[in-house]
Design a protein around this motif. Sequence first.
Motif, PDB file in Angstrom:
ATOM      1  N   GLN A 328     -64.304 -32.998  17.749  1.00 50.76           N
ATOM      2  CA  GLN A 328     -63.873 -34.373  17.481  1.00 50.76           C
ATOM      3  C   GLN A 328     -63.547 -34.590  16.011  1.00 50.76           C
ATOM      4  OE1 GLN A 328     -66.743 -37.169  19.001  1.00 50.76           O
ATOM      5  NE2 GLN A 328     -66.829 -36.204  21.009  1.00 50.76           N
ATOM      6  N   LYS A 385     -63.540 -46.611  12.439  1.00 53.13           N
ATOM      7  CA  LYS A 385     -64.018 -45.241  12.653  1.00 53.13           C
ATOM      8  C   LYS A 385     -63.060 -44.406  13.498  1.00 53.13           C
ATOM      9  CE  LYS A 385     -68.936 -45.537  11.799  1.00 53.13           C
ATOM     10  NZ  LYS A 385     -70.293 -45.098  12.206  1.00 53.13           N
ATOM     11  N   THR A 386     -62.173 -45.058  14.230  1.00 56.64           N
ATOM     12  CA  THR A 386     -61.180 -44.310  15.004  1.00 56.64           C
ATOM     13  C   THR A 386     -60.297 -43.483  14.080  1.00 56.64           C
ATOM     14  OG1 THR A 386     -61.130 -46.059  16.666  1.00 56.64           O
ATOM     15  CG2 THR A 386     -59.291 -44.522  16.662  1.00 56.64           C
ATOM     16  N   ASN A 468     -60.998 -37.432  20.825  1.00 56.98           N
ATOM     17  CA  ASN A 468     -61.638 -38.725  20.558  1.00 56.98           C
ATOM     18  C   ASN A 468     -61.092 -39.827  21.470  1.00 56.98           C
ATOM     19  OD1 ASN A 468     -63.322 -38.309  17.864  1.00 56.98           O
ATOM     20  ND2 ASN A 468     -61.401 -37.179  17.611  1.00 56.98           N
ATOM     21  N   ASP A 470     -62.166 -41.483  23.865  1.00 56.90           N
ATOM     22  CA  ASP A 470     -63.034 -42.634  24.173  1.00 56.90           C
ATOM     23  C   ASP A 470     -63.056 -43.663  23.052  1.00 56.90           C
ATOM     24  OD1 ASP A 470     -63.681 -41.480  26.587  1.00 56.90           O
ATOM     25  OD2 ASP A 470     -65.475 -40.487  25.809  1.00 56.90           O
ATOM     26  N   SER A 471     -62.542 -43.283  21.869  1.00 56.91           N
ATOM     27  CA  SER A 471     -62.535 -44.208  20.737  1.00 56.91           C
ATOM     28  C   SER A 471     -61.311 -45.108  20.751  1.00 56.91           C
ATOM     29  CB  SER A 471     -62.557 -43.425  19.407  1.00 56.91           C
ATOM     30  OG  SER A 471     -63.704 -42.623  19.330  1.00 56.91           O
TER      31      SER A 471
END
Length: 472
Positions: A328, A385-386, A468, A470-471
């Motif tokens: 990730q 944070k993405t 990533n 799910d972000s």
Amino acid sequence: MFKQALDFLGDIRSEVVISETQAEDGADDLKPDHKQIVANYLAEQKRLYGSLESREKQIVRDYKKNPDGCELLIVVDKLLTGFDAPRDTVLYLAKQLKDHNLLQAIARVNRVFDGDAGKPRKTAGLIVDYSKNAKNLKSALELFSNFDPADIENALMDTDSQIKALQKCFESLREPFADIADKNDVNAYVDKLKSDEKAREKFKEDVNACIRQFSLCRALHDFYDKVDLDTLRGWQGELKRFIEIKKTTMLACAEAVDFSKYKDQIAKLLDKYVTAREAEILSKEINLSDMREFDQYIEDERNGLSDKSKADAILAQTKKIIYEKYDQDKAFYGKFSDLIERLLVDLKTAKKEDLAALLEQAKSYQSAVADYVDSDIPDDLRADKTAHPFYRNLRGFFASSDDYTDIVRHIVDLIKRRKVVDFSVKQEVRRAVINDIEDFLFDEVNEKLSADAIEQIALTAWNLAVENKDSF
């Protein structure tokens, strides 16, 4: 009357399946006391269920299908044929049976069973005989032409031999640690097991085998007559300690800890030695990904871990999280992986007075990894944070760019615009995202980027988006 006694003791959920004819001899005032008790019980059950046939079907269904329902079925002249419950584990014979009836009764517990969720696998059945049925077994088996007399000897289990087997289980658990002087030093056990994977795997299986054998002995009717209270207390305390050592070692090695299949056995084996709450804690699964739950166990003084053992366990748990999430954000997790390796080297040679500081360092790495936080992200991008994995892992392509943060933000926005359900596995979305990023880099980024570099940036960005997903 058996059920009344069990209900009074309160440890076992039981039901009775009995023929109505057992209570039909004579008028109520002429019946023997035990017959009258049965008649009154059946009359009440008939009132509750409507009919005894309906009641029997419901009880049998619950016994077969519900692992948290009836634990002990008391049967009188019923269920000898057509009854199939693979989870049947122990058969108590309180009356003499002969020939086919005896074989049919034995057959009730002779099947293996994978076990319900949170319950141990059944590998064999156990028959506890109070009525000398072993004498009838030979004549019953002689009904079959291929009878082997040795089968009877192998099937019969005497308590003394099972106690010896239990003693051997404890000997196997003690043997690897004979050189440890302080038997209360949990860290010495953990360090020894951590350094030898083969010994660690054997120890884990030996603990499970001891739980199974202790449970088997506990079910034997004269076990408590043959073992004095001090010996029993000693075994319970020793087993509790080995279970704790196993659990602590597995945590220190970042191995999944799940005693749920032995939860009931642990609770019953140690019920005279530990509280129900302590048995629950012993058998409780520890979620390695839950930092708070993990740290609560590590910091519990009752587990007796030194600062070095705590630091080792924390770093092992953090390494496991890094391994699971590495793709990730390779830059972030790679950095902390290197830091942890250096700290592990320092721990091996550290003086006692330095261990507290190294433990705090381990905790800081654990916290950073768990919270996904580092100081390398600029203030105006920190809240998003993405964008963090893109900022870190694309940085090498834009070494001289002054507006790198804006570039990263724009690439992330391009990906978000193409987001649909299951976007990460759809080739048309992949092609569109890569094309959008390449067009943006060709047309709007004032940077001397080669065609190969642009292609590599777009592909790296897509792979980060997939890892990533799910972000988004």
